[in-house]
Design an enzyme around this catalytic site. Structure first.
Site, PDB file in Angstrom:
ATOM      1  N   SER A 276       0.825  -1.210   0.000  1.00 22.66           N
ATOM      2  CA  SER A 276       0.000   0.000   0.000  1.00 22.66           C
ATOM      3  C   SER A 276       0.860   1.262   0.000  1.00 22.66           C
ATOM      4  O   SER A 276       1.716   1.409  -0.860  1.00 22.66           O
ATOM      5  CB  SER A 276      -0.949  -0.069   1.196  1.00 22.66           C
ATOM      6  OG  SER A 276      -2.082   0.713   0.941  1.00 22.66           O
ATOM      7  N   HIS A 417      -7.527  -5.727  -0.017  1.00 15.07           N
ATOM      8  CA  HIS A 417      -6.301  -4.951   0.218  1.00 15.07           C
ATOM      9  C   HIS A 417      -5.576  -5.480   1.458  1.00 15.07           C
ATOM     10  O   HIS A 417      -5.946  -5.152   2.585  1.00 15.07           O
ATOM     11  CB  HIS A 417      -6.747  -3.500   0.431  1.00 15.07           C
ATOM     12  CG  HIS A 417      -5.638  -2.514   0.482  1.00 15.07           C
ATOM     13  ND1 HIS A 417      -4.865  -2.205  -0.605  1.00 15.07           N
ATOM     14  CD2 HIS A 417      -5.182  -1.739   1.502  1.00 15.07           C
ATOM     15  CE1 HIS A 417      -3.982  -1.277  -0.266  1.00 15.07           C
ATOM     16  NE2 HIS A 417      -4.145  -0.983   1.011  1.00 15.07           N
TER      17      HIS A 417
END
Ligand code: GTR
Length: 436
Positions: A276, A417
């Site tokens: 990320s 994610h």
């Protein structure tokens, strides 16, 4: 309720809803904030800046021309318009072994904590590297190096790992209270750091809490290493001074300085890894510091692997608004103005060539634009070809959970994610090919 009151009540509730959605997206990664495009048919038409034409309009015909001329130009464009300069200050680092255990992870690993001081004085900024290496190794091993989000003590429940005392984002559920980690945080990120599995395959793995290098909030670039690396800064920062991503990239290079001279690690075989915002960091760190032998970006999205011009999921405007401290100030002029950017993120991946780079996406992580992440890697291909390397074969997404690995690697994993064992297994398979 009169009309004005009703209107301000509605405004307030909609603000609360937007804030809640944003928080959900930031923490879980599963929710996709409303008001952004997630529809492939609505991706605007765009033309990517040419990779293999230099600023004088000349074609870049071979690897030598790329390395000596075009690559420095592209690197300078990212420094000027996207991340800002990585501080050039290279302090005389001091290290101190904070702990060492030779039978960690049920006896298979040597676990050390190494404090790295950036100043002569212990009070200055410092970072702790937590490093595991196989106990049975008969020589230096290749190693993964990456930041963690919540302190080294969060990557494994081992009570002997020092609890971080650095600033952390409040997170009651996790156990971060009043910007301090508590005992409750131990091991809360262990699913993202399968240390045992990594060490069993013969790799070292080193991690650092990113907040040791620069706390992740907008303080006008004073805390973390900024104060130390910008001693003569004026009140107004220049537009191309590095933001937090550059500061974090700087920290990765300092960690590599340490690993390079560590007898248990092969300094020529260190893979920089990140998820990320820390995947954006691993790409920028790996692009800028060519000593990194391999670069891995896990769900890095906007500002990382994804192409900005697609405006799919998170956009340049949104990221500069939510996180004004991540990029350089110049980057803000591209808010809702992506086509004016002299680069796009395929060029960031191309800066890594000819070294192996791995880009990973997740199917439900639309905010990070999986297709845009893959396309970036595809469009970096011509530079890999200059070196005789095999890039991604097509611009079509491979089947879910079916990695493509040659001189570059890509997969789109099922789920959201996050960093899963599946991701790590692919990174190790890829590293087996390139680092062993
Ligand atoms: C989100 C941000 C993403 C990504 C993510 C993370 O809020 O919009 O760009 O960086 O945070 O780092 O977890």
């Amino acid at each position: 309720m009169n009309n004005i009151l009703l209107r301000s009540y509605r405004n307030l509730t909609s603000k609360i809803v937007v804030t809640a959605l944003t928080l959900m997206a930031a923490t879980s990664g599963y929710a996709q904030p409303a008001g952004f495009n997630y529809d492939e048919s609505k991706v605007p038409e765009y033309t990517l800046p040419a990779l293999l034409t230099d600023s004088a309009g000349q074609p870049v015909a071979d690897a030598e021309a790329w390395m000596s001329k075009r690559r420095p130009e592209v690197l300078a464009l990212f420094q000027q318009h996207v991340f800002g300069h990585i501080p050039e200050t290279i302090p005389k680092i001091r290290t101190r072994l904070r702990s060492e255990v030779t039978d960690a992870l049920d006896g298979i690993a040597v676990r050390r904590e190494i404090t790295v001081f950036f100043t002569d004085d212990d009070a200055g900024p410092s970072m702790d590297i937590l490093v595991y290496t196989p106990a049975n190794a008969d020589g230096p091993v290749p190693c993964f190096l990456g930041y963690n989000f919540n302190g080294n003590h969060s990557v494994d429940a081992d009570p002997a790992i020092h609890l971080s005392t650095s600033w952390v984002r409040d997170d009651k559920k996790r156990g971060n209270i009043n910007n301090k980690a508590t005992e409750q945080t131990r091991g809360t990120a262990s699913s993202r750091w399968p240390m045992k599995m990594i060490v069993e395959r013969g790799y070292g793995v080193a991690t650092i809490y990113y907040g040791d290098v620069d706390p992740d909030f907008d303080d006008g670039f004073h805390n973390g290493i900024h104060a130390m690396t910008e001693p003569d800064r004026k009140l107004d920062r220049s537009g191309d001074a590095g933001g937090s991503i550059s500061a974090w990239a700087w920290g990765m290079s300092r960690a590599l300085d340490v690993l390079e001279v560590d007898s248990r690690i092969d300094g020529n075989k260190v893979a920089i890894f990140g998820h990320s915002r820390l995947g954006k960091t691993s790409l920028w760190g790996g692009a800028s510091d060519q000593r990194f032998a391999m670069v891995i970006s896990n769900d890095s999205g906007c500002g990382g692997a994804a192409l900005s011009r697609r405006k799919f999921g998170e956009t340049v405007q949104r990221i500069n608004t939510s996180f004004p401290h991540w990029f350089c100030i110049n980057h803000r002029q591209y808010n809702d103005n992506e086509n004016a950017l002299p680069v796009d993120n395929h060029m960031l991946l191309a800066l890594i060539a000819p070294r192996p780079v791995y880009v990973a996406s997740a199917v439900d992580d639309k905010w990070a634009d999986p297709r845009g992440e893959m396309l970036s890697l595809f469009h970096a291909g011509p530079v890999y070809k200059l070196f005789g390397k095999t890039p991604l074969p097509t611009d079509e997404l491979p089947d879910v959970d079916h990695p493509v690995q040659n001189d570059v690697g890509y997969h789109i994993r099922s789920g959201g994610h996050d960093v899963k064992d599946f991701d790590w297994i692919q990174y190790m398979n890829f590293a087996d090919k390139h680092l062993k």
